[in-house]
Design an enzyme around this catalytic site. Structure first.
Site, mmCIF file in Angstrom:
data_model
loop_
_atom_site.group_PDB
_atom_site.id
_atom_site.type_symbol
_atom_site.label_atom_id
_atom_site.label_comp_id
_atom_site.label_asym_id
_atom_site.label_seq_id
_atom_site.Cartn_x
_atom_site.Cartn_y
_atom_site.Cartn_z
ATOM 1 N N CYS A 1 0.839 -1.186 0.000
ATOM 2 C CA CYS A 1 0.000 0.000 0.000
ATOM 3 C C CYS A 1 0.882 1.246 0.000
ATOM 4 C CB CYS A 1 -0.941 0.090 1.198
ATOM 5 S SG CYS A 1 -2.061 -1.291 1.344
ATOM 6 N N LYS B 1 12.206 -14.660 -11.836
ATOM 7 C CA LYS B 1 11.838 -13.588 -12.780
ATOM 8 C C LYS B 1 10.756 -14.074 -13.738
ATOM 9 C CE LYS B 1 13.167 -11.144 -10.905
ATOM 10 N NZ LYS B 1 13.788 -10.546 -9.817
ATOM 11 N N HIS C 1 17.734 -36.713 -8.391
ATOM 12 C CA HIS C 1 17.103 -37.125 -7.131
ATOM 13 C C HIS C 1 15.594 -36.891 -7.137
ATOM 14 C CE1 HIS C 1 21.047 -37.917 -5.553
ATOM 15 N NE2 HIS C 1 21.433 -36.713 -5.920
ATOM 16 N N ARG D 1 3.767 -0.256 -4.925
ATOM 17 C CA ARG D 1 3.555 -0.805 -3.581
ATOM 18 C C ARG D 1 2.238 -1.585 -3.472
ATOM 19 N NH1 ARG D 1 6.820 1.618 0.166
ATOM 20 N NH2 ARG D 1 5.395 0.999 1.826
ATOM 21 N N GLU E 1 7.339 -14.477 -11.866
ATOM 22 C CA GLU E 1 6.623 -13.316 -11.360
ATOM 23 C C GLU E 1 6.118 -12.390 -12.440
ATOM 24 O OE1 GLU E 1 8.911 -10.977 -8.593
ATOM 25 O OE2 GLU E 1 10.725 -11.169 -9.769
ATOM 26 N N GLU F 1 17.117 -17.270 -9.357
ATOM 27 C CA GLU F 1 16.698 -15.912 -9.701
ATOM 28 C C GLU F 1 16.039 -15.871 -11.087
ATOM 29 O OE1 GLU F 1 16.149 -13.374 -8.153
ATOM 30 O OE2 GLU F 1 16.190 -11.741 -9.598
ATOM 31 N N LYS G 1 6.005 -4.029 -4.500
ATOM 32 C CA LYS G 1 7.458 -3.870 -4.470
ATOM 33 C C LYS G 1 8.010 -3.942 -3.056
ATOM 34 C CE LYS G 1 11.360 -2.552 -6.573
ATOM 35 N NZ LYS G 1 11.930 -3.647 -7.357
ATOM 36 N N ASN H 1 -1.381 1.933 5.768
ATOM 37 C CA ASN H 1 -0.503 0.899 5.194
ATOM 38 C C ASN H 1 -0.083 0.019 6.365
ATOM 39 O OD1 ASN H 1 2.949 1.123 3.996
ATOM 40 N ND2 ASN H 1 1.569 -0.592 4.002
ATOM 41 N N GLY H 2 -0.352 -1.295 6.265
ATOM 42 C CA GLY H 2 0.044 -2.188 7.360
ATOM 43 C C GLY H 2 -1.121 -3.064 7.789
ATOM 44 N N TRP I 1 -2.765 -2.725 -1.641
ATOM 45 C CA TRP I 1 -2.457 -4.147 -1.841
ATOM 46 C C TRP I 1 -3.236 -4.857 -0.744
ATOM 47 C CZ3 TRP I 1 -0.117 -8.216 0.834
ATOM 48 C CH2 TRP I 1 0.265 -9.326 0.053
#
Ligand code: F6R
Length: 609
Positions: free
Chosen positions: A2, A486, A505, A27, A489, A482, A604, A100-101, A74
């Site tokens: 947020c 990428k 395995h 955000r 996402e 990584e 983010k 926010n939170g 968010w």
């Protein structure tokens, strides 16, 4: 998660809030809203969807006011919808709140307030704040906010204004970030400096349990008890142009292309070339820390943890000390054992990730020292760690981290070299070889960036695939992780990453012609081993794309496609091998028409648990 913005000053408030929200949209972007103060009333506009949808709604039904608050969400409590979009109001619609939170005790507070007759309209935890302030309001907004804060548990950054105490915005912080921009006759409060820089470079960062009242005279800082605070105003060096796309279609692509400069900037001033030395004094940690530690514990989340894994290999090889990498979200809840002679290295692009911050707090005081590697000046993690090494990557707007990852690896290479030097570990000429090669990396990345065409073409071939496998070994195992992250996402393609040796395995059972493999195979100590691993895949009809040294002609006999990278020092291949993987993910996502800079469900800065 947020983004909050508030403005009080002579400019037309709605455009200021909208521009601010656009900068904060990374955000969270599932709903957005603004509230402005009209004469004796509050005017609200909220929508489900992005800030562009809010802009459209405001175009159709404009609102005006003297000052106001904006929010981009968010969702945590309550699904994304217009009703659950912020700002939220009290029963009478006279007090407005953005948040926010998470308010952890909101259910208990809600039932208490309901029993007292308050009427709730949303599923959010935020709405309790508006009702709490209403309950305590006796004419002074800041006093009512303080009384409400004393009953709230959890993490929050809030912005509030009220019809019955006009001419002011009150903001408070416990957890998520809040920054106040101090302009000429205007004041802005925001979750991030990005929304402030267009107005002023002069900012003050709120600490936990601090509040600010913004009015015509400027900001007045105080603690949660109302005691005034003399806040330091800092001058920020980032300029607003750094946050523009500069002709690139997406921020992510622009940020991938900025990586050569980011490495140069992160190295700058930290190498004494005539002495062949790394300078870590600016971290603020005494040199004895680097000399005396016997172990490193690296704590991070997501992409930052992948940089941490590369750092582990660098620390082990260069400094000769054991290094563990820990996920912050796990570490903070473990009965972890931290030796007094360990250096805790905390990696966070945003410097605000809730789990990483909590892990830092849990570790502090139990190790020799804590060192933050972060891109966000004066962020919570930068302020709370004992030492800090900034990555000079500039603002990263694309939600998928790219240039900050490279900057983190650069910072970790400096730390590994600095520890090696302080301890006298290894040979000076070996360290010098790494230092010299670090400086050549920007040019080598530019060479990769000069030939993106074939990677874009390759991406076209795989746009309709559903699964991908990423393989790497040793320093390139973290790059496999990584690269897969990428792809997942931004393109929403399922991708798994394994250390090459793990394939047999279990995961090899997945291989068929529908599951291509991206294999990272530079000519290093595990080259032959990787060749065996991919031979096992080829034998099972798997298609293989290899990221390999450009002078390795033989690799073409073993794989289907090669993406060449220039040769480099074996420890530094991750800096090069990651770039084609970022580009591959980018071009696949672009071909799929995905929302690259703002992928679904993500944000983010993850300031909630
Ligand atoms: C992925 C990504 C995330 C972050 C993670 C930690 O592209 O960006 O995985 O790396 O959320 O964030 P920071 O580094 O801000 O602590």
């Amino acid at each position: 998660m947020c983004g909050i913005v508030g403005y009080i000053g002579p400019k037309d408030v709605v455009p200021v809030l909208i521009e601010g929200l656009k900068k904060l949209e990374y955000r969270g972007y599932d709903s957005a809203g603004v509230a402005v103060a009209g004469p004796g009333c509050i005017r609200l506009c909220r929508v489900q969807g992005k800030v562009s949808a809010l802009e459209e709604a405001l175009r159709k039904s404009p609102i005006q006011g003297a000052y106001g608050l904006g929010h981009t969400r968010w969702a945590t409590h309550g699904r994304p919808s217009e009703t659950n979009a912020h700002p939220h109001v009290d029963c009478k619609g006279e007090i407005v709140v953005v948040h926010n939170g998470i308010i952890e005790n909101y259910l208990a507070l809600k039932s208490m307030l309901k029993a007292e007759g308050h009427v709730f309209r949303t599923e959010t935890d935020t709405e309790v704040i508006a009702h709490l302030i209403e309950k305590h309001f006796r004419g002074s907004l800041e006093e009512a906010v303080r009384a409400a804060l004393s009953t709230m548990e959890g993490a929050f950054a809030i912005g509030v204004f009220a019809v019955k105490d006009p001419g002011k915005i009150v903001a408070a912080k416990l957890g998520p970030p809040l920054v106040v921009g101090v302009g000429d006759g205007e004041t802005i409060v925001s979750s991030d400096i990005n929304a402030i820089l267009a107005h002023t470079p002069r900012v003050a960062f709120l600490e936990d349990r601090e509040m600010v009242v913004l009015d015509e005279a400027g900001p007045h800082f105080m603690d949660f008890q109302g005691k005034p605070i003399d806040k330091k105003i800092e001058q920020i060096q980032w300029n607003p142009l750094m946050i523009e796309k500069k002709g690139f279609k997406h921020f992510m692509l622009k940020e991938i292309f900025e990586q050569p400069q980011v490495i140069r900037d992160t190295l700058m001033g930290r190498l004494s070339l005539d002495q062949g030395e790394v300078l870590l004094d600016e971290t603020g940690l005494p040199p004895a820390v680097f000399r005396d530690i016997r172990k490193a514990v690296i704590i991070a989340c997501g992409t930052s943890s992948h940089a941490g894994f590369v750092g582990k290999y660098l620390l082990e090889s260069l400094a000769g000390i054991p290094a563990d990498v820990e996920y912050a979200s796990e570490y903070r809840y473990r009965d972890f054992i931290l030796e007094k002679d360990a250096l805790v290295i905390i990696i966070s692009q945003s410097g605000e990730t809730a789990d990483t911050l909590a892990a830092l707090r849990a570790a502090k005081g139990r190790a020799a020292a804590t060192l933050a590697i972060t891109n966000a000046v004066s962020s919570s993690i930068a302020r709370e760690a004992q030492g800090v090494l900034y990555t000079h990557a500039g603002p990263e707007i694309g939600v998928a981290a790219t240039k900050t990852f490279t900057a983190q690896m650069t910072a970790l290479a400096l730390v590994a070299l600095g520890i090696a030097q302080a301890k006298g570990a290894g040979r000076v000429q070996d360290r010098m070889a790494v230092i010299e090669e670090l400086q050549r990396l920007p040019h080598k990345i530019e060479q990769i960036l000069n030939r993106v065409g074939p990677i874009e073409e390759l991406a076209k071939q795989f746009v309709a695939f559903f699964h991908f496998l990423y393989l790497g070994r040793w320093v390139n195992f973290p790059i496999a992780l990584e690269g897969a992250l990428k792809l997942k996402e931004i393109s929403y393609i399922h991708a798994e990453a394994y250390a090459g040796g793990e394939m047999k395995h279990g995961p090899i059972a997945l291989i068929d012609e529908k599951m291509p493999t991206m294999a990272i195979i530079p000519k290093d100590r595990v080259y032959e081993k990787m060749l065996s691993n991919i031979a096992e895949i080829k034998a099972r009809s798997g298609f293989i794309i290899a990221v390999a040294d450009e002078n390795d002609a033989a690799i073409r006999d073993h794989v289907d496609v090669v993406i060449p990278i220039p040769p480099t020092h074996p420890l530094l291949t991750p800096f090069l091998s990651v770039v084609p993987l970022q580009l591959f993910a980018y071009y696949i996502a672009a071909k799929r028409g995905a929302d690259i800079d703002q992928p679904r469900n993500l944000a983010k800065s993850v300031t909630v648990e």
